[in-house]
Design an enzyme around this catalytic site. Structure first.
Site: not given
Length: 390
Positions: A209-211
């Site tokens: 998942l993106d940050k």
């Protein structure tokens, strides 16, 4: 006796030569020298600005080392570019700061001479890099960080990742900085041994998942389970559903986007749907609620993805003309505004809400959810506030 039209003696030669050069260059450009018919002169195409040039990425074969040195020719499009800017585009996995470090250490040569990172290339230059252009992978270590575990058995764990946490080691000023505070650090502290299929710096990680995206992520505790989970993703038998708040109202209640995604060649931190060589990506978008309040119009959407490309949902929604609220990288505002009132947004409104799949070992059907974090609930409540009456 000098003519009254002549310039002072000290300026005569400089002025005449200057005028002659202007006349000569104009004649050459018009094709008037050496009997060239000006009607048959092809005007040179305007030079493409450095920032807009498409720089081909070097293949792994180009970066193979011989006696510890990697040598290759700079593309013709590198003409006029700084050495560090060219290499950052030609080798996307290497940061500009690392290039500058290699140059400072005398590990980069151009046409046989040690080169500074600021050197302007001519195109076709022979470039050599001593040592490893990419940093060595980091070995992950355990770090006592709180985790929200939604599901766990002997083979897998499902975690509700908070926004702001990297999944594994990423960019940072130092190796220590980029290898701390990640989900991997927390996982090792909680579970000890995890799968090693993804490499030493990414134990247990099957997908990412993106940050700044919160929500559910599946973790493999052993190599056999890692491979089985990875196959579920390949076969598209693991359903991932996200909740996103986007700017504006979507016209249709449901839409499917099939737009390829590739790295933006100009803005390297972004992805784009405008390159023909992008990887296929499919997103199914469904309207949950259209909202209009004192901060304007918004749409809460549910997004299911068949593929898992980098920034897929964010770049697809931006391509649709409705960027995710708070996602300034893809054109959204960084705050909510109502006249003079401004409410800064600390994160993107994107949350991995639901996972639905059959357990690879037990065949038990799992449907797991993660409620919206408090910050996203607060944003949702704010955009629903009615318009203030005078």
């Amino acid at each position: 006796m000098p003519s009254k039209h002549m310039l002072p003696k000290g300026q005569r030669r400089r002025t005449v030569k200057h005028d002659y050069r202007i006349a000569r260059d104009a004649a050459r450009a018009a094709g008037l020298e050496e009997g060239i018919d000006p009607e048959h002169v092809i005007a040179p195409e305007p030079e493409i600005p450095v920032a807009e040039r498409v720089i081909p990425q070097l293949d792994e074969e180009d970066l193979e080392a011989e006696d510890g040195v990697r040598s290759f020719a700079a593309d013709a499009a590198a003409n006029g570019m700084r050495l560090d800017a060219y290499l950052a585009k030609a080798i996307p996995d290497i940061s500009r700061s690392r290039i500058q470090l290699l140059a400072d250490n005398g590990q980069i040569s151009v046409n046989g001479q040690k080169a500074k990172s600021s050197l302007k290339l001519k195109g076709g230059d022979q470039i050599s890099i001593e040592g490893q252009p990419r940093p060595e992978p980091l070995r992950a270590f355990a770090e006592d960080i709180p985790l929200t575990i939604v599901y766990e058995d002997k083979d897998i764990a499902v975690i509700d990742k908070p926004a702001g946490m990297m999944v594994h080691a990423g960019a940072g000023a130092t190796d220590d900085a980029r290898n701390r505070g990640t989900l991997v650090n927390a996982l090792l502290a909680h579970f000890g041994k995890l799968s090693g299929v993804g490499g030493e710096e990414r134990p247990g990680i099957v997908h990412r998942l993106d940050k700044m995206t919160s929500g559910l992520i599946v973790v493999a505790k052993n190599d056999a389970m890692h491979r089985k989970l990875a196959q579920l993703f390949v076969d598209r038998k693991l359903d991932k559903t996200y909740l996103a708040l986007v700017q504006g109202w979507l016209k249709k209640d449901a839409v499917t986007l099939e737009l390829p995604i590739a790295r933006d060649l100009v803005h390297r931190t972004r992805m784009t749907t405008l390159r023909a060589d992008g990887r296929s990506a499919v997103s199914h978008i469904k309207v949950v609620e259209r909202i209009e309040g004192r901060f304007g119009k918004f749409t809460l959407v549910e997004v299911k993805i068949e593929t898992g490309r980098t920034h897929q949902i964010r770049v697809h929604l931006q391509a649709l003309g409705h960027p995710v609220v708070g996602d300034t990288l893809y054109g959204a505002a960084g705050s909510l505004r109502d006249g003079e009132e401004r409410v800064p947004l600390e994160r993107n409104f994107l949350h991995a809400w639901k996972l639905h799949f059959s357990h690879p070992s037990t065949r038990k059907k799992l449907e797991l959810t993660a409620e919206l974090p408090d910050k996203l609930t607060q944003i949702l409540n704010m955009v629903k506030e009615p318009v203030k009456r005078p």
